[in-house]
Design a protein around this motif. Structure first.
Motif, PDB file in Angstrom:
ATOM      1  N   SER A   1       0.691  -1.258  -0.077  1.00 40.26           N
ATOM      2  CA  SER A   1      -0.027   0.037  -0.003  1.00 40.26           C
ATOM      3  C   SER A   1       0.832   1.164   0.004  1.00 40.26           C
ATOM      4  O   SER A   1       1.753   1.518   1.061  1.00 40.26           O
ATOM      5  CB  SER A   1      -0.899  -0.066   1.163  1.00 40.26           C
ATOM      6  OG  SER A   1      -0.333   0.146   2.234  1.00 40.26           O
ATOM      7  N   LEU A   2       0.925   1.955  -1.018  1.00 41.20           N
ATOM      8  CA  LEU A   2       1.723   2.980  -1.032  1.00 41.20           C
ATOM      9  C   LEU A   2       0.867   4.400  -1.552  1.00 41.20           C
ATOM     10  O   LEU A   2       0.510   4.282  -3.015  1.00 41.20           O
ATOM     11  CB  LEU A   2       2.935   2.641  -1.952  1.00 41.20           C
ATOM     12  CG  LEU A   2       3.594   1.569  -1.739  1.00 41.20           C
ATOM     13  CD1 LEU A   2       4.637   1.218  -2.707  1.00 41.20           C
ATOM     14  CD2 LEU A   2       4.286   1.793  -0.350  1.00 41.20           C
ATOM     15  N   PRO A   3       0.699   5.279  -0.657  1.00 45.96           N
ATOM     16  CA  PRO A   3      -0.072   6.442  -1.333  1.00 45.96           C
ATOM     17  C   PRO A   3       0.786   7.266  -1.727  1.00 45.96           C
ATOM     18  O   PRO A   3       1.985   7.531  -1.712  1.00 45.96           O
ATOM     19  CB  PRO A   3      -0.299   6.864   0.235  1.00 45.96           C
ATOM     20  CG  PRO A   3       0.457   6.286   1.057  1.00 45.96           C
ATOM     21  CD  PRO A   3       0.969   5.239   0.467  1.00 45.96           C
TER      22      PRO A   3
ATOM     23  N   GLY B   1      -0.386  16.347  -2.095  1.00 45.76           N
ATOM     24  CA  GLY B   1      -0.243  17.298  -3.218  1.00 45.76           C
ATOM     25  C   GLY B   1      -0.010  16.837  -4.661  1.00 45.76           C
ATOM     26  O   GLY B   1      -0.199  17.680  -5.556  1.00 45.76           O
ATOM     27  N   THR B   2       0.210  15.419  -4.768  1.00 45.89           N
ATOM     28  CA  THR B   2       0.243  14.719  -6.098  1.00 45.89           C
ATOM     29  C   THR B   2      -0.950  14.644  -6.677  1.00 45.89           C
ATOM     30  O   THR B   2      -1.931  14.352  -6.126  1.00 45.89           O
ATOM     31  CB  THR B   2       0.810  13.269  -5.702  1.00 45.89           C
ATOM     32  OG1 THR B   2       2.204  13.566  -4.991  1.00 45.89           O
ATOM     33  CG2 THR B   2       1.084  12.723  -7.126  1.00 45.89           C
TER      34      THR B   2
ATOM     35  N   PHE C   1       5.940   8.369 -10.538  1.00 49.29           N
ATOM     36  CA  PHE C   1       5.466   7.323  -9.518  1.00 49.29           C
ATOM     37  C   PHE C   1       6.390   7.561  -8.391  1.00 49.29           C
ATOM     38  O   PHE C   1       6.109   7.215  -7.049  1.00 49.29           O
ATOM     39  CB  PHE C   1       5.190   6.023  -9.945  1.00 49.29           C
ATOM     40  CG  PHE C   1       3.960   5.618 -10.787  1.00 49.29           C
ATOM     41  CD1 PHE C   1       2.902   6.226 -10.524  1.00 49.29           C
ATOM     42  CD2 PHE C   1       4.234   5.018 -12.106  1.00 49.29           C
ATOM     43  CE1 PHE C   1       1.615   5.935 -11.216  1.00 49.29           C
ATOM     44  CE2 PHE C   1       3.205   4.781 -12.770  1.00 49.29           C
ATOM     45  CZ  PHE C   1       1.883   5.055 -12.515  1.00 49.29           C
ATOM     46  N   ARG C   2       7.555   8.384  -8.482  1.00 47.46           N
ATOM     47  CA  ARG C   2       8.496   8.324  -7.437  1.00 47.46           C
ATOM     48  C   ARG C   2       7.937   9.434  -6.490  1.00 47.46           C
ATOM     49  O   ARG C   2       8.576   9.356  -5.442  1.00 47.46           O
ATOM     50  CB  ARG C   2       9.885   8.870  -8.111  1.00 47.46           C
ATOM     51  CG  ARG C   2      10.398   7.745  -8.795  1.00 47.46           C
ATOM     52  CD  ARG C   2      11.926   8.234  -9.507  1.00 47.46           C
ATOM     53  NE  ARG C   2      11.459   9.103 -10.681  1.00 47.46           N
ATOM     54  CZ  ARG C   2      12.393   9.771 -11.308  1.00 47.46           C
ATOM     55  NH1 ARG C   2      13.886   9.499 -11.043  1.00 47.46           N
ATOM     56  NH2 ARG C   2      12.125  10.414 -12.206  1.00 47.46           N
ATOM     57  N   SER C   3       6.861  10.140  -6.774  1.00 44.86           N
ATOM     58  CA  SER C   3       6.184  11.105  -5.811  1.00 44.86           C
ATOM     59  C   SER C   3       5.527   9.933  -4.823  1.00 44.86           C
ATOM     60  O   SER C   3       5.198  10.663  -3.666  1.00 44.86           O
ATOM     61  CB  SER C   3       5.047  11.825  -6.361  1.00 44.86           C
ATOM     62  OG  SER C   3       4.231  10.980  -7.008  1.00 44.86           O
ATOM     63  N   LEU C   4       5.384   8.779  -5.095  1.00 47.27           N
ATOM     64  CA  LEU C   4       4.702   7.873  -3.951  1.00 47.27           C
ATOM     65  C   LEU C   4       5.491   7.757  -2.737  1.00 47.27           C
ATOM     66  O   LEU C   4       6.720   7.934  -2.834  1.00 47.27           O
ATOM     67  CB  LEU C   4       4.759   6.408  -4.332  1.00 47.27           C
ATOM     68  CG  LEU C   4       3.826   6.276  -5.587  1.00 47.27           C
ATOM     69  CD1 LEU C   4       3.862   4.805  -5.933  1.00 47.27           C
ATOM     70  CD2 LEU C   4       2.159   6.457  -5.363  1.00 47.27           C
TER      71      LEU C   4
ATOM     72  N   PHE D   1       1.345   1.952  -6.772  1.00 46.91           N
ATOM     73  CA  PHE D   1       0.324   2.220  -7.435  1.00 46.91           C
ATOM     74  C   PHE D   1      -0.869   1.483  -7.485  1.00 46.91           C
ATOM     75  O   PHE D   1      -2.014   2.002  -7.266  1.00 46.91           O
ATOM     76  CB  PHE D   1       0.724   2.404  -8.945  1.00 46.91           C
ATOM     77  CG  PHE D   1      -0.291   3.203  -9.719  1.00 46.91           C
ATOM     78  CD1 PHE D   1      -1.022   4.332  -9.635  1.00 46.91           C
ATOM     79  CD2 PHE D   1      -0.865   2.471 -10.840  1.00 46.91           C
ATOM     80  CE1 PHE D   1      -1.958   4.919 -10.345  1.00 46.91           C
ATOM     81  CE2 PHE D   1      -1.830   3.057 -11.700  1.00 46.91           C
ATOM     82  CZ  PHE D   1      -2.246   4.337 -11.498  1.00 46.91           C
ATOM     83  N   VAL D   2      -1.001   0.210  -7.623  1.00 46.35           N
ATOM     84  CA  VAL D   2      -1.924  -0.745  -7.571  1.00 46.35           C
ATOM     85  C   VAL D   2      -2.329  -0.566  -5.995  1.00 46.35           C
ATOM     86  O   VAL D   2      -3.671  -0.942  -5.749  1.00 46.35           O
ATOM     87  CB  VAL D   2      -1.487  -2.173  -8.075  1.00 46.35           C
ATOM     88  CG1 VAL D   2      -2.625  -3.078  -7.501  1.00 46.35           C
ATOM     89  CG2 VAL D   2      -1.217  -2.197  -9.333  1.00 46.35           C
TER      90      VAL D   2
END
Length: 569
Positions: A17-19, A23-24, A231-234, A300-301
């Motif tokens: 689980s990666l939010p 602000g993304t 996706f590196r903003s996760l 992301f998933v």
């Protein structure tokens, strides 16, 4: 949005689980209350060809996504708008007019879903799935016995519309199986056939689909992916440096869960994904479709996918449905007290209101009944106290065993513990009692007793464990002879552990539970008062986002544990 695990929930929607970071674009967050930073630029509204409107941050990506929705047949109610204005974080859905309960907010036709069945390599994935592989995959021993762990996330029928994680996410090391909310990639056979896509997580086909579509210049889903340019903003804990993760989250169970997640991601990539890509060099390039990108897509998933629930008659015969990406629906933010959920129909997925919503109010989905540690682990955010009514604290099962051993034989460092015949007999008794509890599937080395605000969620396990560990040698002998069975009325009464019932426990059970809570509190790096001081406005505003989120997790758990001390003290 964040991923969750629940019937029609987003993956919670749980393997990882990666939010997204605050602000993304497109990254929903839980409502943070007065402590939440609300300042944002107010973008212009974009007309939506499907009936609604979108507030964009001035970029072409949002406008392109709105146009894509119209072309894909996604229908937005004219009473709502996709916006960054008036939301707790990132994009969200806001009521432009008064809404009644049961109103349709958005309808997403099934062809617009991104899944292993709709992607550009669906034929290749279908062949890979059906290719004969190993007949069985070695499984890890259960993370915890029957239901032990985050019991709410283990509900067999989570609320419709909540986010849900596909089966196989790894939950916290001390938690239990989290079929909905935790990322558990089990051990995979090292000699698995090269093209077989079987895995314990069940996510591999979707992840391969995402690897392909995300990097394909002609992908029809490019406007959808454009909302997440990088996706590196996760910012889930799995992306934090190990030292920071340990320092901020020690005692919460998250560091142990993340360690398992990372090990299992690497194993799944190297043993299944990489061999599959190498077998199809015309489609995949390991130099482009790297382990790092794979890890980002897992996050992301975890944060954005949904998993359709099975019909009741299919639950025992079929495995869980694979996860899928649901454009627009995945933009809704989460709070425990949500006002909308997702419904599944044969031709489309429908987000509907569950109660009246006022004009200008944000519309929230639910990712399931999730504790703060689960939200942070899987989505990268936590709800500030006292917002999350589903918050829980764990007491490791082995911690209760340790407390029982200390009560019976004294501190491990004492000479009596090492040499005293009486103490050795008591030590042996505790060991035998623990082994018997394992046979009853009440405890396990990696299991946890889960305590909520109003009750113990693993009530039967804790009730039986306290009772057995407090028995004398004679009582235990008789109990074993009955194979753990008791008079039905007594068993029913003892297995119900509401707060009121906890206060009525017998004195020895209270003492054992009290000592177990004290040992649990020692596992944190700071005490409750230290965290209370950090919540004061002046101190809180100086904390980084990660420090704030970790603080919410620690504080909620400690409040629950201290409440338990008061009940049994």
């Amino acid at each position: 949005m964040r991923w969750g695990l629940a019937a029609p929930t987003r993956l919670p929607p749980e393997p990882l689980s990666l939010p997204l970071s605050r602000g993304t674009a497109g990254c929903p967050r839980a409502a943070m209350g007065p402590l939440r930073e609300m300042g944002r630029a107010r973008p212009e509204a974009l007309c939506s060809p499907s009936g609604g409107s979108e507030m964009a941050a001035g970029g072409d990506s949002a406008a392109a996504f709105v146009a894509w929705c119209g072309a894909a047949g996604v229908r937005l109610s004219p009473k709502v708008r996709l916006s960054r204005q008036g939301t707790v974080s990132g994009y969200g859905l806001v009521a432009g007019e008064e809404l009644a309960a049961g109103e349709l907010l958005v309808a997403v036709p099934r062809p617009a879903l991104l899944s292993q069945h709709t992607c550009g390599i669906r034929g290749l994935l279908r062949d890979g799935e059906h290719r004969e592989g190993p007949q069985s995959v070695p499984k890890m021993s259960p993370r915890c016995p029957r239901g032990a762990g985050p019991a709410r996330s283990m509900s067999p029928s989570p609320p419709p519309g909540s986010k849900q994680a596909p089966g196989g996410l790894a939950g916290r090391a001390n938690g239990g199986n989290l079929p909905l909310i935790c990322f558990i990639f089990s051990v995979i056979a090292p000699c698995i056939a090269q093209d077989a896509l079987q895995s314990q997580s069940g996510w591999v086909p979707l992840l391969l689909a995402l690897l392909y579509e995300y990097t394909a210049s002609s992908s029809p889903w490019r406007p959808y992916f454009a909302l997440w340019e990088d996706f590196r903003s996760l910012d889930h804990p799995m992306f934090w440096p190990e030292e920071e993760r340990s320092r901020l989250l020690q005692g919460t169970g998250i560091p142990e869960a993340v360690d398992k997640d990372l090990a299992n991601i690497h194993l799944e990539y190297s043993s299944i994904v990489l061999p599959f890509m190498q077998a199809h060099p015309d489609v995949f390039d390991p130099k482009v479709h790297t382990l790092e990108l794979y890890k980002q897509l897992v996050a992301f998933v975890m944060a954005y996918s949904f998993q359709e629930p099975l019909d009741e008659e299919d639950e025992d015969e079929k495995g869980p449905n694979p996860p899928m990406m649901v454009p627009v629906a995945d933009i809704l933010n989460h709070v425990a007290n949500h006002n909308a959920n997702l419904e599944y129909a044969p031709k489309c997925l429908r987000m509907v209101t569950t109660r009246p919503i006022s004009k200008g109010q944000e519309i929230f989905n639910t990712y399931g009944q999730m504790a703060n540690w689960q939200l942070l682990h899987m989505y990268g955010f936590a709800e500030p106290y006292p917002g999350n009514t589903n918050d829980t604290a764990d007491i490791q099962m082995v911690t209760v065993r340790r407390a029982a051993m200390q009560q019976r034989v004294g501190c491990c460092s004492s000479a009596a513990f090492q040499t005293g015949a009486k103490n050795e007999a008591q030590r042996q008794l505790v060991s035998e009692q623990w082994d018997f509890l394992c046979q009853l599937e009440m405890v396990g080395e990696e299991g946890a007793f889960v305590v909520g605000w109003d009750e113990v969620l693993t009530e039967e396990e804790l009730s039986v464990t306290l009772k057995v560990l407090c028995m004398s040698e004679e009582e235990f002998k008789e109990y074993k002879e009955q194979d753990g069975w008791e008079d039905d009325s007594e068993e029913e009464e003892s297995s119900t552990l509401s707060n009121e019932a906890l206060s009525r426990l017998k004195a020895p059970c209270k003492k054992l539970l009290y000592d177990s809570v004290l040992l649990t509190l020692e596992s944190y790096r700071s005490d409750l008062k230290a965290d209370q001081d950090l919540l004061k406005k002046e101190a809180y505003e100086k904390l980084s986002q990660r420090e704030q989120q970790a603080l919410h997790v620690r504080y909620g758990q400690k409040r629950i544990l201290h409440q338990l001390l008061e009940l049994v003290g």
